[in-house]
Design a protein around this motif. Structure first.
Motif, PDB file in Angstrom:
ATOM      1  N   VAL A 209      -4.355   0.505  -7.840  1.00 27.49           N
ATOM      2  CA  VAL A 209      -3.368   1.234  -8.516  1.00 27.49           C
ATOM      3  C   VAL A 209      -2.293   1.878  -7.395  1.00 27.49           C
ATOM      4  O   VAL A 209      -2.570   2.597  -6.761  1.00 27.49           O
ATOM      5  CB  VAL A 209      -3.966   2.616  -9.370  1.00 27.49           C
ATOM      6  N   HIS A 210      -0.968   1.751  -7.906  1.00 27.05           N
ATOM      7  CA  HIS A 210       0.083   2.375  -7.121  1.00 27.05           C
ATOM      8  C   HIS A 210       0.406   3.610  -7.919  1.00 27.05           C
ATOM      9  O   HIS A 210       1.275   4.104  -8.382  1.00 27.05           O
ATOM     10  CB  HIS A 210       1.499   1.564  -7.180  1.00 27.05           C
ATOM     11  N   TYR A 211      -0.362   4.408  -7.134  1.00 27.00           N
ATOM     12  CA  TYR A 211      -0.167   6.140  -7.625  1.00 27.00           C
ATOM     13  C   TYR A 211       1.072   6.719  -7.543  1.00 27.00           C
ATOM     14  O   TYR A 211       1.509   6.674  -6.429  1.00 27.00           O
ATOM     15  CB  TYR A 211      -1.579   6.926  -6.900  1.00 27.00           C
ATOM     16  N   ALA A 212       1.538   7.314  -8.595  1.00 28.52           N
ATOM     17  CA  ALA A 212       2.896   7.904  -8.556  1.00 28.52           C
ATOM     18  C   ALA A 212       3.950   6.909  -8.159  1.00 28.52           C
ATOM     19  O   ALA A 212       4.964   7.240  -7.776  1.00 28.52           O
ATOM     20  CB  ALA A 212       2.889   9.017  -7.519  1.00 28.52           C
ATOM     21  N   GLY A 213       3.612   5.680  -8.311  1.00 24.81           N
ATOM     22  CA  GLY A 213       4.647   4.667  -8.092  1.00 24.81           C
ATOM     23  C   GLY A 213       4.741   4.321  -6.600  1.00 24.81           C
ATOM     24  O   GLY A 213       5.742   3.768  -6.110  1.00 24.81           O
ATOM     25  N   MET A 214       3.965   4.972  -5.665  1.00 25.10           N
ATOM     26  CA  MET A 214       3.701   4.632  -4.220  1.00 25.10           C
ATOM     27  C   MET A 214       2.841   3.488  -3.852  1.00 25.10           C
ATOM     28  O   MET A 214       1.893   3.652  -4.074  1.00 25.10           O
ATOM     29  CB  MET A 214       3.753   5.861  -3.515  1.00 25.10           C
ATOM     30  N   ALA A 215       3.555   2.483  -3.179  1.00 25.56           N
ATOM     31  CA  ALA A 215       2.708   1.285  -2.756  1.00 25.56           C
ATOM     32  C   ALA A 215       1.510   1.450  -2.130  1.00 25.56           C
ATOM     33  O   ALA A 215       1.327   2.411  -1.287  1.00 25.56           O
ATOM     34  CB  ALA A 215       3.655   0.326  -2.180  1.00 25.56           C
ATOM     35  N   CYS A 216       0.422   0.689  -2.567  1.00 25.39           N
ATOM     36  CA  CYS A 216      -0.924   0.940  -1.652  1.00 25.39           C
ATOM     37  C   CYS A 216      -0.397  -0.121  -0.185  1.00 25.39           C
ATOM     38  O   CYS A 216       0.604  -0.805  -0.560  1.00 25.39           O
ATOM     39  CB  CYS A 216      -1.795  -0.052  -2.511  1.00 25.39           C
ATOM     40  N   ASN A 217      -1.437  -0.259   0.442  1.00 21.53           N
ATOM     41  CA  ASN A 217      -1.249  -1.173   1.582  1.00 21.53           C
ATOM     42  C   ASN A 217      -1.504  -2.429   1.267  1.00 21.53           C
ATOM     43  O   ASN A 217      -2.671  -3.080   1.419  1.00 21.53           O
ATOM     44  CB  ASN A 217      -2.141  -0.304   2.924  1.00 21.53           C
ATOM     45  N   MET A 218      -0.308  -3.127   0.940  1.00 26.74           N
ATOM     46  CA  MET A 218      -0.515  -4.458   0.094  1.00 26.74           C
ATOM     47  C   MET A 218      -0.962  -5.517   1.154  1.00 26.74           C
ATOM     48  O   MET A 218      -1.916  -6.679   0.790  1.00 26.74           O
ATOM     49  CB  MET A 218       0.403  -4.837  -0.487  1.00 26.74           C
ATOM     50  N   ASP A 219      -0.333  -5.597   2.438  1.00 24.54           N
ATOM     51  CA  ASP A 219      -0.591  -6.673   3.440  1.00 24.54           C
ATOM     52  C   ASP A 219      -2.188  -6.672   3.673  1.00 24.54           C
ATOM     53  O   ASP A 219      -2.692  -7.701   3.625  1.00 24.54           O
ATOM     54  CB  ASP A 219      -0.055  -6.327   4.733  1.00 24.54           C
ATOM     55  N   LYS A 220      -2.933  -5.340   3.966  1.00 27.01           N
ATOM     56  CA  LYS A 220      -4.446  -5.278   4.394  1.00 27.01           C
ATOM     57  C   LYS A 220      -5.112  -5.814   2.691  1.00 27.01           C
ATOM     58  O   LYS A 220      -5.847  -6.604   2.990  1.00 27.01           O
ATOM     59  CB  LYS A 220      -4.799  -3.934   4.482  1.00 27.01           C
ATOM     60  N   ILE A 221      -4.764  -5.231   1.859  1.00 26.65           N
ATOM     61  CA  ILE A 221      -5.494  -5.909   0.733  1.00 26.65           C
ATOM     62  C   ILE A 221      -5.242  -7.285   0.274  1.00 26.65           C
ATOM     63  O   ILE A 221      -6.472  -8.007   0.242  1.00 26.65           O
ATOM     64  CB  ILE A 221      -4.677  -4.807  -0.676  1.00 26.65           C
ATOM     65  N   MET A 222      -4.143  -7.743   0.630  1.00 29.04           N
ATOM     66  CA  MET A 222      -3.945  -9.260   0.356  1.00 29.04           C
ATOM     67  C   MET A 222      -4.603 -10.160   1.264  1.00 29.04           C
ATOM     68  O   MET A 222      -5.606 -10.948   0.965  1.00 29.04           O
ATOM     69  CB  MET A 222      -2.485  -9.750   0.229  1.00 29.04           C
TER      70      MET A 222
END
Ligand SMILES: *Cc1c(COP(=O)(O)O)cnc(C)c1O
Length: 374
Positions: free
Chosen positions: A126-139
């Protein structure tokens, strides 16, 4: 009185609804549905989008698309709305709840890997409050263990991770147009399909398990029941309303961001004095001003502040209660302590945020909060 939220009519909503009605096509997948989908596909380069009746429905479609079966495990942050988890529980998944980061309510990516087992099928973030998660790490974790990534981008319209639009990074993503979100249609949502293996089936699931959409494009000469599915598509009346909002996205965002920055500037000194914490926006993330939240020291202090502001006719609202402690899930949870999720459950407070909120009102609210701490 300053309410927490106030839905905003940008101007053309009823005009477009009138147009949809007079066109004679008011059921799903009409002209305005196509216009809304095209808007997202062009502006954010999403490969394929389908308008849905809610983000909840889009999440349910995602669970069907990745073929969730009984016993599959899904990793989800505990600090989120019930639909993020429920959509997968409906298909028999076991939810493995992950903690939030210390500094943001987003999923703590450093604690994902230890939760992965043979049965893990996906990470739903979930990108809480519209602020991105750490997507490189997650992917990269997803790639290493061959997992799907689904972005619950309900709050994340027009927000970015290292220049990439949120919703464009995971295999699938979902948005919400509920009246509490930046862009609204009362109830409404969107499924984004970034992995092309899902495109054809998504359209079938969307149309009650039939190949009706392909039929109406003239690709086949009769349509029938080919898969499971449901009625996930909204009436074109809803899409007409939504299209008017989308046309005003920039205007809406500009005003919300102005108000967000004003809150931040006014409350900075309380943070410096150690009374409250403000949102920390990682360098890789943008802020779409979905929400302005503050983090307090304890639930007791939060209750006091809520009551204090209510006396002044200002209505802030706290947010999620950790899902792993919910009545429905507490006996199914494996007992791990998720301290950051619980911290945000107890101490996060959302301040009024809506398009028509005036600068004067933001100043009034922040003045009251400062008085509270005096
Ligand atoms: C709002 C929200 C939802 C649900 O959206 P609906 O359109 O109301 O179904 C799901 N997840 C998150 C994170 C949300 O903020």
């Amino acid at each position: 009185m300053i309410s927490f939220n106030k839905p905003y009519l940008t101007g053309k909503e009823t005009h477009y609804i009138y147009k949809a009605v007079s066109s004679g096509h008011i059921s799903g997948n009409g002209e305005f549905t196509k216009k809304c989908q095209k808007f997202f596909e062009e502006k954010y380069k999403f490969k394929k989008t389908l308008l849905t009746t809610s983000c909840t429905d889009a999440l349910e479609m995602a669970a069907i698309l990745i073929n969730i079966m009984s016993g599959d495990e899904i990793i989800i942050p505990s600090y989120t709305f019930v639909s993020t988890a429920n959509a997968f529980v409906l298909r028999g998944a076991k939810i493995i709840f992950a903690d939030s980061e210390e500094n943001t309510p987003n999923i703590d990516v450093d604690k994902i890997e230890e939760l992965i087992t043979e049965k893990t099928k996906a990470i739903v973030l979930v990108h809480y409050a519209g602020m991105a998660c750490n997507m490189d790490k997650i992917m990269s974790i997803a790639e290493k263990y061959n997992l799907y990534v689904i972005e619950d981008a309900a709050q994340a319209i027009d927000s970015y991770y290292k220049g990439k639009p949120l919703g464009s990074i995971g295999h699938l993503a979902t948005f919400s147009f509920h009246e509490t979100k930046n862009i609204q249609s009362g109830e409404g949502g969107l499924l984004v399909i970034n992995d092309e293996q899902f495109t054809e089936r998504a359209e079938i699931i969307w149309e009650k398990g039939t190949n009706r959409a392909a039929f109406f494009r003239g690709e086949i000469d009769k349509y029938g029941w080919v898969d499971i599915g449901s009625s996930f598509l909204p009436a074109d009346i809803v899409a007409a309303f939504l299209y008017a909002q989308l046309e005003n996205l920039e205007k809406v965002q500009e005003r919300r961001i102005r108000n967000w920055k004003l809150y931040y500037k006014n409350l900075k000194e309380l943070e410096e004095q150690g009374f409250i914490q403000l949102a920390k926006i990682p360098a890789y993330a943008t802020n779409n001003a979905h929400m302005f939240y503050i983090v307090l020291k304890s639930i007791k202090e939060r209750t006091k502040l809520i009551n204090y502001l209510k006396e002044a006719k200002i209505f802030p609202v706290f947010h999620y209660l950790s899902l792993h402690l919910s009545e429905f899930y507490k006996n199914k949870h494996d007992g791990r302590n998720l301290k950051n999720s619980d911290k945000y459950s107890d101490t996060l407070l959302r301040l009024p945020m809506f398009f028509e909120l005036k600068e004067k009102q933001v100043n009034h609210i922040t003045k009251k909060i400062k008085l509270f701490y005096k």
